[in-house]
Enzyme design. Sequence first.
Site: not given
Length: 519
Positions: A195, A410, A337, A105, A49, A454, A339, A149
């Site tokens: 993940e 994250e 992680n 990270r 990414q 993140w 959100y 990842h």
Amino acid sequence: MYQSLLLLLLHLILFFLPFFTKEVLCIHKFTRNDFPLDFVFGAGTSSYQYEGAVAEDGRTPSIWDTFAHEGRAPGKSTADIAADGYHKYKEDVNFMSDVGLEAYRFSISWSRILPNGRGAVNPKGLEYYRSVVNEIFERGIKIHVSLHHLDLPQIIHDEYGGWLSPRIVDDFKEYADLCFREFGEKVSHWTTIVEPNVYAMAGYDFGLIAPGRCSYPFGLTNCTAGDSTTEPYIALHNMLIAHAEVVKLYRTKYQGNQNGKIGINFYSFWCYPYSNSSANIEAVQRVFDFQFGWVLNPVVFGDYPEIMKKICGSKLPNFTTSQKKLLKGSFDFIGLNYYTSAFVIDNSNILSMFPRDYNLDMAAKISASRNDTASGAFVPTHPQIDPTGLQNMLDYLKHSYGDPPIYVEENGYNMGANSIALNDSERIDFLRQHIGATLEAVRNGVNVKGYFVWSFVDVFEFLTGYQTNCGLYHVDFNDDLRPRTPKLSAHWYSNFLKNNSEAFSIERTDLQNLLYFSQ
């Protein structure tokens, strides 16, 4: 990495819920000094990414390069250049120091240091990561590295199916051994796989991310290969075994001298029952077991949740006695992680996938797809900001999994690419509320050890490409030089970390203490 299942849920929404409650507001003020001395604040990126330079200095393609160049990534975009971190990392490390990051990270590209997946080492790849590690270490920033990842070398996938074959365990061990040997003296924390639950579902069931495998009627894209009924379970099974073997390798060969920690990461969203019916409440627990118990139960207790074994039957692989022993306790910390949150409606009476012509949105198909509809249908909260869900999740992990050390690896806020890039006050609100929720969990006795935003700079997002951004620093992807500019959130985070400035979070709670729900 962007909010994998968050966007999956939001894009594939079943319906919005007009839910209104009377509420009271509770304002919590806090500073950096309210957290324990050993608590770390950081931010993150990942190799595919962030780095770009996908064909430079001996790097070979990963499954994401292939997926993107087949036109299957969001907007038919690629991360061939991305944020150009391969060339701009020194500038970015200076920005990290300016902000006052206590930890950073990032992930290593397997195909950059082992172009054939095993065997011959790419010296230029090693040189790059040594330089990255040294730059960060010299500024006193703790280094958290993710080994994997989502960017598996394509050559391994082509040779034997990648995570679908147990052969990958030895190759992953060889790759991890190289990383530990070359960089481990300065790395404080290693995450083996990021993940794995999202990787298995979105990559091998829905076909939404690389390697983009699925089968009718379960897939949400036009996959050319795959078997959604078996491959997600097989892939994650091999990830767990590889994780456990790598933890054993690190503990026996390196940890005593390097004094680092090693763990595994998972994605989660908090769940509320759609109503207080016993069926919906039970469905929430099934969601938890299938969503992250799939990963956590093996590494904490040595085996899959009983409900998974009961419902999935022979589709769920079995661990041998020695594998159970190897898995149990195979972590020094758990990476979370988080959100958003969702409502859950029981639909356990439906035992097969909805037919494609069924007049429901794809969210219903998701709930019917993974785990044979056992978990229930998801309805995202509206809007998607729910810091109380993070606090609830942290409390749940403490009480259900033996109080493990936890890093929120994250957490961040997505804004549209057309939004005012630098004036991201909404992101500031999101961050301070979730940091406040993390502090409340710490005060409740949860063993939370760190919080990572993140992302540090804008990057290629796995589910939205360049259509959205999550970074503290704006990257102009229309400029070949990829210039960086600090957003308002970067200044806020810096003041919080360096100047101990006062932050506050606002908690909305209805008078009957049902759930957090922002109008």
